[in-house]
Design an enzyme around this catalytic site. Structure first.
Site, short mmCIF file in Angstrom:
data_model
loop_
_atom_site.label_atom_id
_atom_site.label_comp_id
_atom_site.label_asym_id
_atom_site.label_seq_id
_atom_site.Cartn_x
_atom_site.Cartn_y
_atom_site.Cartn_z
N SER A 170 0.81 -1.22 0.00
CA SER A 170 0.00 0.00 0.00
C SER A 170 0.84 1.27 0.00
CB SER A 170 -0.94 0.01 1.20
OG SER A 170 -1.76 -1.13 1.22
N HIS A 228 1.06 4.89 4.53
CA HIS A 228 0.29 5.49 3.44
C HIS A 228 0.69 6.95 3.24
CE1 HIS A 228 -3.30 2.45 3.53
NE2 HIS A 228 -2.12 1.87 3.42
#
Length: 270
Positions: A170, A228
């Site tokens: 991610s 992230h």
């Protein structure tokens, strides 16, 4: 690691361009021989080549990344590999292995849904990011993004005292998404299961950053919000400043590599 990644990518690009020039006439001759040579029907290799040639350059670039993620996912299914997987394919600042998991965890998924969602997003943005950066530079950015996003996750875990393992692509994929959205903020995007609702890439990036900032501030544990954010900020920085500072200044390295290759070729009598 990131310096080695970009240096290797610059040399890879040099060798790739050189190879294309050297093989141009060989490929033309091979195409001519294929026309006069009897063609085999049902040749599996030709079908694979046809499929490969129909992919965009970006899709070909991420095929290897996706294959690596699938391979690591299969390793998680082997009971005898569990200890090794937890040690080297999950990132945790309290683990005895600190450096290698920063990269290896980027290719690691325990959940099939998690892997499928990440690989779908990577495949969807592959053509756009490779058209912006080129294949070699994209690989360097992607690998660097995995390490940098994991490092930001380490810092956040040390600051909050929440030592728990993380894994997944991610953070690196957020770099890809942020880079594309920064360069093409007016592009239209849609959610996979709700294609009727569209929004601009710029607004999507703002919403993602706001969500992960809130998650980090409020201590949510749904995702690794620090990774992230680290990936997104790196992607925004790279396409705004990093490309000019790093990739466009690769000429001295490429020149040194060219001189070394030329010298070695001369010694070999080639």
């Amino acid at each position: 690691f990131t310096g080695s990644a970009f240096g290797s990518a610059a040399i890879w690009q040099y060798e790739s361009l050189k190879s294309r020039v050297q093989t141009y006439f060989e490929e033309a001759r091979a195409d001519w021989l294929d026309k006069i040579r009897p063609q085999k029907r049902g040749d599996f290799r030709k079908q694979v080549n046809s499929w490969w040639n129909n992919l965009t350059e970006g899709q070909r670039a991420v095929t290897g990344i996706i294959a690596a993620n699938v391979f690591v996912f299969c390793l998680w299914r082997l009971p005898g590999m569990r200890r090794i997987m937890f040690t080297y394919f999950t990132s945790d600042p309290s683990s005895r292995a600190l450096c290698s998991p920063m990269l290896l965890s980027t290719f690691s998924h325990f959940s099939l849904f998690h892997m499928a969602a990440n690989m779908y997003v990577l495949w969807s943005f592959s053509s756009s990011i490779v058209s912006l950066l080129g294949c070699e530079q994209f690989i360097a950015v992607y690998l660097s993004a995995g390490v940098i996003s994991t490092f930001v996750s380490y810092v956040a875990k040390m600051a909050t005292g929440r030592f728990e393992p993380s894994l997944g692509a991610s953070g690196a994929i957020m770099t890809v998404l942020a880079a594309v959205c920064t360069k093409m903020p007016e592009a239209k995007l849609a959610i996979i299961f709700l294609p009727m609702f569209t929004f601009t890439a710029g607004n999507a990036l703002k919403a993602i950053i706001a969500f992960d900032t809130a998650g980090l501030a409020l201590g949510w544990r749904l995702f690794d919000h620090a990774a992230h954010l680290g990936g997104a900020l790196f992607g925004m920085w790279y396409v705004t400043y990093g490309h000019e500072l790093i990739w466009k200044n690769r000429e001295p390295l490429v020149k040194a590599w060219h001189e070394m290759r030329t010298k070695n070729t001369g010694k070999g009598g080639g």
